[in-house]
Design a protein around this motif. Structure first.
Motif, PDB file in Angstrom:
ATOM      1  N   ARG A 145     -12.890 -53.800  74.159  1.00 41.21           N
ATOM      2  CA  ARG A 145     -13.390 -53.566  75.515  1.00 41.21           C
ATOM      3  C   ARG A 145     -12.714 -52.400  76.235  1.00 41.21           C
ATOM      4  N   HIS A 146     -11.498 -52.063  75.788  1.00 44.79           N
ATOM      5  CA  HIS A 146     -10.771 -50.983  76.461  1.00 44.79           C
ATOM      6  C   HIS A 146      -9.808 -50.356  75.461  1.00 44.79           C
ATOM      7  N   THR A 147      -9.820 -49.039  75.373  1.00 51.00           N
ATOM      8  CA  THR A 147      -8.953 -48.381  74.398  1.00 51.00           C
ATOM      9  C   THR A 147      -7.483 -48.586  74.755  1.00 51.00           C
ATOM     10  N   ILE A 148      -6.684 -48.914  73.739  1.00 52.64           N
ATOM     11  CA  ILE A 148      -5.261 -49.200  73.926  1.00 52.64           C
ATOM     12  C   ILE A 148      -4.467 -48.462  72.861  1.00 52.64           C
ATOM     13  N   ASP A 149      -3.459 -47.743  73.263  1.00 47.22           N
ATOM     14  CA  ASP A 149      -2.508 -47.188  72.313  1.00 47.22           C
ATOM     15  C   ASP A 149      -1.424 -48.233  72.059  1.00 47.22           C
ATOM     16  N   GLY A 150      -0.695 -48.070  70.967  1.00 46.80           N
ATOM     17  CA  GLY A 150       0.291 -49.089  70.638  1.00 46.80           C
ATOM     18  C   GLY A 150       1.526 -48.525  69.982  1.00 46.80           C
ATOM     19  N   MET A 151       2.642 -49.230  70.185  1.00 45.08           N
ATOM     20  CA  MET A 151       3.877 -48.913  69.482  1.00 45.08           C
ATOM     21  C   MET A 151       3.744 -49.424  68.046  1.00 45.08           C
ATOM     22  N   TYR A 152       4.293 -48.682  67.108  1.00 48.24           N
ATOM     23  CA  TYR A 152       4.032 -48.978  65.708  1.00 48.24           C
ATOM     24  C   TYR A 152       5.287 -48.763  64.868  1.00 48.24           C
ATOM     25  N   ARG A 153       5.515 -49.696  63.931  1.00 51.99           N
ATOM     26  CA  ARG A 153       6.586 -49.538  62.961  1.00 51.99           C
ATOM     27  C   ARG A 153       5.982 -49.638  61.563  1.00 51.99           C
ATOM     28  N   GLU A 154       6.173 -48.608  60.769  1.00 50.03           N
ATOM     29  CA  GLU A 154       5.560 -48.540  59.449  1.00 50.03           C
ATOM     30  C   GLU A 154       6.061 -49.674  58.562  1.00 50.03           C
ATOM     31  N   HIS A 155       5.110 -50.303  57.846  1.00 49.76           N
ATOM     32  CA  HIS A 155       5.469 -51.376  56.932  1.00 49.76           C
ATOM     33  C   HIS A 155       6.068 -50.796  55.654  1.00 49.76           C
ATOM     34  N   ASP A 156       6.987 -51.532  55.041  1.00 49.90           N
ATOM     35  CA  ASP A 156       7.662 -51.043  53.840  1.00 49.90           C
ATOM     36  C   ASP A 156       6.708 -50.872  52.660  1.00 49.90           C
ATOM     37  N   ASN A 157       5.685 -51.742  52.560  1.00 45.68           N
ATOM     38  CA  ASN A 157       4.713 -51.636  51.468  1.00 45.68           C
ATOM     39  C   ASN A 157       3.575 -50.718  51.905  1.00 45.68           C
ATOM     40  N   PRO A 158       3.334 -49.599  51.213  1.00 43.01           N
ATOM     41  CA  PRO A 158       2.328 -48.632  51.669  1.00 43.01           C
ATOM     42  C   PRO A 158       0.905 -49.175  51.649  1.00 43.01           C
ATOM     43  N   VAL A 159       0.592 -50.076  50.704  1.00 45.23           N
ATOM     44  CA  VAL A 159      -0.756 -50.649  50.651  1.00 45.23           C
ATOM     45  C   VAL A 159      -0.988 -51.558  51.846  1.00 45.23           C
ATOM     46  N   PHE A 160      -0.020 -52.436  52.106  1.00 45.01           N
ATOM     47  CA  PHE A 160      -0.165 -53.326  53.253  1.00 45.01           C
ATOM     48  C   PHE A 160      -0.204 -52.529  54.549  1.00 45.01           C
ATOM     49  N   ASP A 161       0.610 -51.478  54.631  1.00 48.08           N
ATOM     50  CA  ASP A 161       0.616 -50.634  55.821  1.00 48.08           C
ATOM     51  C   ASP A 161      -0.759 -50.003  56.040  1.00 48.08           C
ATOM     52  N   TYR A 162      -1.381 -49.551  54.960  1.00 42.45           N
ATOM     53  CA  TYR A 162      -2.717 -48.953  55.044  1.00 42.45           C
ATOM     54  C   TYR A 162      -3.742 -49.970  55.543  1.00 42.45           C
ATOM     55  N   ILE A 163      -3.734 -51.164  54.956  1.00 41.15           N
ATOM     56  CA  ILE A 163      -4.690 -52.198  55.340  1.00 41.15           C
ATOM     57  C   ILE A 163      -4.476 -52.625  56.788  1.00 41.15           C
ATOM     58  N   GLN A 164      -3.217 -52.789  57.155  1.00 41.01           N
ATOM     59  CA  GLN A 164      -2.893 -53.222  58.507  1.00 41.01           C
ATOM     60  C   GLN A 164      -3.331 -52.207  59.549  1.00 41.01           C
ATOM     61  N   ARG A 165      -2.983 -50.953  59.348  1.00 44.65           N
ATOM     62  CA  ARG A 165      -3.351 -49.928  60.330  1.00 44.65           C
ATOM     63  C   ARG A 165      -4.854 -49.721  60.384  1.00 44.65           C
ATOM     64  N   ARG A 166      -5.499 -49.750  59.232  1.00 41.59           N
ATOM     65  CA  ARG A 166      -6.957 -49.582  59.207  1.00 41.59           C
ATOM     66  C   ARG A 166      -7.637 -50.719  59.973  1.00 41.59           C
ATOM     67  N   GLY A 167      -7.129 -51.952  59.768  1.00 41.63           N
ATOM     68  CA  GLY A 167      -7.698 -53.094  60.464  1.00 41.63           C
ATOM     69  C   GLY A 167      -7.473 -53.036  61.962  1.00 41.63           C
ATOM     70  N   ARG A 168      -6.303 -52.599  62.369  1.00 36.76           N
ATOM     71  CA  ARG A 168      -6.000 -52.531  63.795  1.00 36.76           C
ATOM     72  C   ARG A 168      -6.746 -51.407  64.500  1.00 36.76           C
ATOM     73  N   GLU A 169      -6.812 -50.264  63.877  1.00 38.80           N
ATOM     74  CA  GLU A 169      -7.338 -49.089  64.559  1.00 38.80           C
ATOM     75  C   GLU A 169      -8.865 -49.045  64.596  1.00 38.80           C
ATOM     76  N   ARG A 170      -9.520 -49.924  63.836  1.00 39.42           N
ATOM     77  CA  ARG A 170     -10.993 -49.907  63.872  1.00 39.42           C
ATOM     78  C   ARG A 170     -11.531 -50.326  65.235  1.00 39.42           C
ATOM     79  N   HIS A 171     -10.723 -51.010  66.028  1.00 38.46           N
ATOM     80  CA  HIS A 171     -11.164 -51.449  67.344  1.00 38.46           C
ATOM     81  C   HIS A 171     -10.973 -50.371  68.400  1.00 38.46           C
ATOM     82  N   ASN A 172     -10.205 -49.341  68.098  1.00 39.47           N
ATOM     83  CA  ASN A 172      -9.912 -48.274  69.053  1.00 39.47           C
ATOM     84  C   ASN A 172     -10.110 -46.932  68.368  1.00 39.47           C
ATOM     85  N   ALA A 173     -11.309 -46.406  68.451  1.00 38.76           N
ATOM     86  CA  ALA A 173     -11.630 -45.179  67.720  1.00 38.76           C
ATOM     87  C   ALA A 173     -10.743 -44.005  68.117  1.00 38.76           C
TER      88      ALA A 173
END
Length: 306
Positions: A145-173
């Motif tokens: 409903r409203h674009t939000i920026d966020g504080m972020y800490r990279e995950h140690d596993n690059p695959v999980f980090d990719y999935i996590q960020r992709r899932g989160r950022e799809r709501h805020n283009a």
């Protein structure tokens, strides 16, 4: 930070077990919402039994913060809290993978006009949230409903980090993921009139913290909220969220901006924030993240709590 991109290295055999696990989780979260919450309660019961360290931390926090409750009442609250944490395990992939329309049906948002007013006035907004177990799905529901920026800490596993960020950022283009230590980037975003999610309710150590009461106990409380509001020329707009019973979804409440903030001193601001956090945690204690060592850092000369 740039948008996450798929890399061929993600297909290396060492990542196959994670891919299999993620695929199985994707299949599970296609179940109806109420079934997933039932599974979450069961997972929470298992965590309560086997996650001894986290159970000890959460029980100790409840002893400190709710001394008026009986032992039986605190133990009931502890079990409810673990059930809430188990539900959060499934809320994470729900927020990443459910179709947007299906996800949106879970949201009941109040007070969105406070964020919209700040955006209209070209003023940045610090969306002051709390570490409830519903944190992940709450951010996703609001992000629709409203674009939000966020504080972020990279995950140690690059695959999980990719999935996590992709899932989160799809709501805020057009959202920006900001490294947690990148203060300049955060201030730049605030001065540009954007909203950024921020939670000051955890123990981040002695540096940049003051000891002020939280549930009557001296707690290391970050002064960053005051600094960000002053230097970013931003409003501090609190947000709370709550999982509704009976599979009815979530209430997200955007509260009015804090008035006269920053105040006369950082200590007064920290105390004001802790009192606000405490009041809203008391309203929904079973959904708060009690497994965090909130009182880990102690004033000089005081014994350890955990």
């Amino acid at each position: 930070m740039q948008r996450p991109r798929f890399q061929s290295a993600f297909l290396h055999p060492r990542h196959w077990p994670l891919w299999v696990g993620l695929g199985a989780l994707w299949l599970v979260v296609q179940l109806p919402y109420r079934a997933l919450m039932t599974l979450g309660s069961g997972l929470g019961a298992l965590m309560y039994r086997f996650a001894r360290k986290r159970r000890h931390i959460a029980r100790r926090n409840l002893e400190l913060c709710f001394p008026a409750l009986t032992t039986a009442e605190r133990e009931h609250l502890l079990r409810e809290n673990f059930a809430s944490t188990g539900k959060a395990f499934f809320e994470m992939p729900i927020s990443w993978w459910w179709p947007r329309a299906r996800l949106a049906r879970l949201a009941h948002i109040e007070g969105l006009e406070h964020l919209q007013d700040a955006q209209r006035d070209g003023q940045g907004a610090i969306l002051m949230s709390l570490h409830f177990t519903t944190l992940e799905i709450g951010a996703a529901l609001l992000g629709q409903r409203h674009t939000i920026d966020g504080m972020y800490r990279e995950h140690d596993n690059p695959v999980f980090d990719y999935i996590q960020r992709r899932g989160r950022e799809r709501h805020n283009a057009d959202a920006t993921a900001i490294e947690r230590e990148d203060v300049r980037a955060m201030l730049k975003v605030l001065r540009a009139g954007r909203a950024i999610w921020y939670a000051p309710d955890q123990d981040y150590g002695r540096k940049q913290s003051l000891f002020v009461p939280f549930f009557g106990i001296p707690a290391a409380t970050v002064t960053a909220t005051t600094k960000f509001a002053r230097l970013g020329r931003a409003r501090v707009i609190p947000m709370t969220q709550r999982r509704l019973p009976g599979g009815k979804g979530y209430v997200l409440c955007i509260h009015p901006p804090l008035e006269d903030f920053p105040g006369d001193s950082e200590e007064a601001d920290c105390l004001r924030i802790n009192q606000w956090v405490e009041r809203h945690v008391r309203a929904c204690p079973e959904q708060y993240l009690w497994a965090h060592r909130r009182f880990k850092t102690r004033p000089e000369g005081e014994p350890r709590i955990y």
